[in-house]
Every structure is written in structure tokens, then in C-alpha cells.
Design an enzyme around this catalytic site. Structure first.
Site, PDB file in Angstrom:
ATOM      1  N   ASP A 144       0.856  -1.189   0.000  1.00  0.00           N
ATOM      2  CA  ASP A 144       0.000   0.000   0.000  1.00  0.00           C
ATOM      3  C   ASP A 144       0.885   1.230   0.000  1.00  0.00           C
ATOM      4  O   ASP A 144       1.772   1.356   0.845  1.00  0.00           O
ATOM      5  CB  ASP A 144      -0.892   0.032   1.253  1.00  0.00           C
ATOM      6  CG  ASP A 144      -1.975  -1.038   1.190  1.00  0.00           C
ATOM      7  OD1 ASP A 144      -2.146  -1.636   0.113  1.00  0.00           O
ATOM      8  OD2 ASP A 144      -2.626  -1.278   2.223  1.00  0.00           O
TER       9      ASP A 144
ATOM     10  N   ASP B  77     -13.893  -5.965  -4.914  1.00  0.00           N
ATOM     11  CA  ASP B  77     -14.022  -6.062  -3.460  1.00  0.00           C
ATOM     12  C   ASP B  77     -15.407  -6.609  -3.160  1.00  0.00           C
ATOM     13  O   ASP B  77     -16.410  -5.990  -3.540  1.00  0.00           O
ATOM     14  CB  ASP B  77     -13.880  -4.680  -2.803  1.00  0.00           C
ATOM     15  CG  ASP B  77     -12.464  -4.124  -2.935  1.00  0.00           C
ATOM     16  OD1 ASP B  77     -11.538  -4.897  -3.231  1.00  0.00           O
ATOM     17  OD2 ASP B  77     -12.290  -2.902  -2.748  1.00  0.00           O
TER      18      ASP B  77
END
Lengths: 251, 216
Positions: free
Chosen positions: A11, A130
Site C-alpha cells: 500500500d 471487493d
């Protein structure tokens, strides 16, 4: 034989790795490129950078990241996060990324998948999904998992493939961050619904979770962040484990 | 100097950086230039076969590539760049290729399972080509493709790879080389292969010198 892939995910925010961790021997542990090189040495098969920069110069920082990585790392990498337009995709691929991943933009503007795929080839267009369990099925969320959109994940995966996605990056939101393992039922349902590779993501806590994602979830690749990032396990240990259990991995 | 052909089909930067990391001088060409400056030529590329041929024709690359090959300058096609060397591809509505290596380009049959063939797979080396010198058998390299080449002549096959079927993953014919995988993304093994290609390019110069009386 085609090996199953182990993919660490980083990330990145404002050009820096979000979770600060002590990587022994790295000059600058917060530099995503330094970490990428570390994972390359360890035998990672690919890398995914998820950019969560919110500021207006995000595009510049993403392109800079792609360029610097391509300069120094000779393995495939994907960049995702906030990519909205064909121009973004072109710029990131030109900078040296092998694939881009789109999530919210693909939902809001499904034509983008087809246009990007026709233009740059399906192999570099990853659609990230997702999904969260809802009764007997799974619902798709956008905007980093904030907004439910009332669509079925399996149906959306099929549509993404039809529109030209080359790969699905599937994250179980129920699993994400829990270290309790992938949602194997979801992973397998999607893997069986499409004929393109599926990368399982969300929830890995142990090496057995990686094995389960591949063998029970039928994923072509397994992605993990925390267990590698916090050095719970090295990529090598993960591969040794999988090899011992009969999974084809690259040595 | 190694020329990397830029014909608007994908990621050239990784190829350039990989060569530079091996100490090579290279230059990305978006137009054909006088050939005598170059000791080797690389045709990379990802994307659709038909579009690629349109681009190559439009910029005058087709003749330039033929000249390169005729002159004996080492030529390396990577991924789509390998496929373009062949006579014909069934991709899209079908398209003619450069026709430098006789054969066709066809899609993996559905029976192999997941398409594209994406990820790390192994090389079964089939000839003693210098391009693959020192590469261990069963080495893993990185692939991303849905089509593969079928040469008319088995002698050009330098390596094959198993993806449900055995397909040709590397070719070598005179000074012409082709790789279906991405050496620039295949870490140490890939860099080794690129280094071999650079050695071949350097050898070309040596051959030229030897014509002027140096011992071979």
C-alpha cells in the site's frame, strides 16, 4: 508446468509505503522501490502496488513510482488505485508497469474495461473486485470498500471477463485484515465462473491460508500484504511450504 | 548500439532498462534509421497482432526489419515481437505477419483451461542455441499471452513449454531469435538470456572485424 504465483502487495501513499516496518538491510524501508527489490530477491513472482494517495498530484506520484520500479526491478508489477481514464492507463503502462488494476472506475464506467483492453491488450487490464458476503452470495463494493452497489460479485466477474479483463484481483472484505484466511467459497465460486486467472486476496494469516487459496479456492495466484510485510513469513518460506505440499511454485 | 523498435505497441521501457542494467548501449527508435549504427535489434511489443502490423507498415519498419535480418544483424523478437516474425496469425480476423519465419500463430485451445497463459512457466530447451547458453533446464520465465507460434520447420525450435499442450516458447534461426516470454521480466534467468543476446550482438562485430584479417 505453470507455477502458482505468490504476490506481495504494497500500500503506497504519497510515494511511500503506508505501513512502516523494519526491513533489515534496507536503506529506506519506506521507499516502495526498495521494498520491491527486497521482494524480488526473496523470489516473489509479481508485485502489486495499491496507491491510496488522495491528493491532486496522485497521478504524478503513481507514474514516478512505475518509472522508478521499472528502472530497478525486473519482474512484473501491477499498479492500482484511483485509475479512472484511458489516459491514466496509458501513462502508467508507458512508465513501465506491466498491468494496471481498476476497481471503482470499472463499475462506474464498464466501457473502460473494453476500451483499455482493446487498446493495450487484455493481459494488462486487471479488474479488482471487493466483495462482501451477503446471505448466500457476495455483494460488490466500490470506493475502497465503502460503498455497496447491490451487484453480485460472480455476475460482475463474468461481465468483467466478457468486457475484456485479463485477470481478476478478488478481495474478500470479510477476510481483509483479519488474518483468518481467504474466503475460499467466494474465491472458488469466482475462479469457476471465469476463464481468466483469479488472484485471491484478503485475510491471509498463515502459510496454510495460501495453500488453501490455491488448492481449495482454485486461485491462480495468492496475494498477501501483512504476513510478508511484517516478516511473519518470508516469500521463500511460503514457497518452500507450498512446494512441500505439492503445489507447483517457481524456485 | 542496440536498437529497440518503438511502433506504439507497449512497454519498451522495461526492455531498455534491463539492457542498460547489463551495460548495453541502447536506443529506442520510433522511426527507421540507418542500420549501420546498430549491432542488434529488438522488436518487443504486447497487444493485437493486426494493429501491430498496421503500425509496422505505416512507419516503414517492415523493409527495415527485412534488411536487418538479411544483413545478419542479430534480431530478437519478444512476445508479440516473436509472433510478428511469422507468416500469419489467426488473431482477430486473421492477419499477415512479416513472413520472416515460415509458420503461423494460433490461439490456445479452450481445453488448456485459463487463457491468457499468464505467469511463470518452464523452458524445455530443445537446441544448443547460444541465446539459451547457460540457462538451466526447466528454468522458470514469465509469460503473458493467448496465442503461440507454430513454425513450419522444427529446426527453428529452441525451447518449448508445457501449458496443457507443448508450445514453442523460443526460436533460433541464423541471426533471428524469438522469445514468447518476457526476458526483461524474468529476473536472473531473463537477464542471462538478454546477456547472451548482447554477446551475440558483440560477436557480430567481431565477425566483421575478422573479415579484415583478425583470427577467428
Amino acid at each position: 508446468m505453470l507455477a502458482k504465483r505468490i504476490i506481495p502487495c504494497l500500500d503506497v501513499k504519497d510515494g511511500r509505503v503506508v505501513k512502516g516496518v523494519n526491513f533489515v538491510g534496507l536503506r529506506d524501508a519506506g521507499d516502495p522501490v526498495e521494498q520491491a527489490k527486497f521482494y524480488e530477491k526473496e523470489g516473489a513472482d509479481e508485485l502489486v502496488f495499491l496507491d491510496i494517495t488522495a491528493s491532486s498530484d496522485r497521478r504524478k506520484t503513481i507514474i514516478d513510482l512505475a518509472q522508478r520500479t521499472a528502472d530497478q526491478v525486473f519482474m512484473p508489477f501491477t499498479i492500482g488505485g484511483g485509475i479512472r481514464e484511458l489516459d491514466d492507463i496509458r501513462a502508467i503502462l508507458r512508465a513501465g508497469a506491466d498491468k494496471i488494476s481498476i476497481n471503482t472506475a470499472a463499475i462506474l464506467n464498464p466501457d473502460l474495461i473494453g476500451r483499455a483492453s482493446a487498446r493495450f491488450g487484455a493481459q494488462c487490464i486487471v479488474v479488482a473486485i471487493d466483495a462482501k458476503r451477503k446471505g448466500e452470495s457476495w455483494e460488490v463494493f466500490t470506493h475502497g470498500g465503502r460503498n455497496p452497489i447491490g451487484r453480485d460479485a460472480i455476475e460482475w466477474a463474468r461481465e468483467a471477463e466478457e468486457r475484456g479483463a485479463g485477470e481478476i484481483l478478488l478481495t474478500s472484505m470479510d477476510g481483509d485484515g483479519t488474518l483468518k484466511g481467504y474466503d475460499l467459497e467466494l474465491t472458488r465460486a469466482i475462479a469457476r465462473a471465469v476463464n481468466i486467472p483469479v488472484i485471491a486476496s484478503g485475510g491471509v494469516g498463515t502459510l496454510e491460508d495460501l495453500y488453501d487459496g490455491i488448492v481449495i479456492g482454485e486461485a491462480q495466484a495468492v496475494l498477501a500484504a501483512s504476513i510478508f510485510h511484517f516478516r511473519t513469513y518470508s516469500i521463500r518460506e511460503a514457497k518452500d511450504y507450498l512446494r512441500k505440499r505439492g503445489v507447483a511454485v517457481r524456485s | 548500439m542496440i536498437a529497440i523498435i518503438d511502433y506504439g505497441m507497449g512497454n519498451l521501457r522495461s526492455v531498455e532498462k534491463a539492457l542498460q542494467s547489463l551495460g548495453a548501449d541502447c536506443s529506442i527508435l520510433s522511426r527507421p534509421r540507418a542500420l549501420d549504427r546498430y549491432t542488434g535489434v529488438i522488436l518487443p511489443g504486447v497487444g493485437a497482432f493486426g494493429d501491430a502490423m498496421v503500425n509496422l507498415r505505416r512507419e516503414g519498419w517492415v523493409e527495415w526489419i527485412r534488411d536487418t535480418v538479411d544483413t545478419g544483424i542479430p534480431f530478437l523478437g519478444i512476445c508479440l515481437g516473436l509472433q510478428l516474425l511469422f507468416s500469419w496469425s489467426e488473431e482477430g480476423d486473421g492477419a499477415e505477419g512479416l513472413g520472416i519465419v515460415p509458420g503461423r500463430v494460433i490461439k490456445f485451445p479452450p481445453a488448456v483451461g485459463i487463457i491468457p497463459h499468464m505467469g511463470w512457466n518452464q523452458l524445455k530447451i530443445a537446441s544448443d542455441t547460444p541465446l539459451l547458453a547457460g540457462v538451466d533446464r526447466d528454468s522458470y520465465v514469465y509469460f503473458v499471452h493467448s496465442y503461440y507460434v507454430v513454425p513450419d520447420q522444427a529446426e527453428v525450435i529452441a525451447a518449448t513449454t508445457d501449458y496443457g499442450i507443448d508450445f514453442v516458447s523460443a526460436i533460433a534461426k541464423d541471426s533471428i531469435y524469438g522469445l514468447q516470454f518476457h526476458p526483461e521480466k524474468s529476473q536472473a534467468v531473463g537477464l542471462k538470456i538478454l546477456k547472451n543476446f548482447l554477446n551475440l550482438c558483440a560477436g557480430k562485430q567481431i565477425t566483421e572485424h575478422s573479415a579484415f584479417g583478425a583470427t577467428s
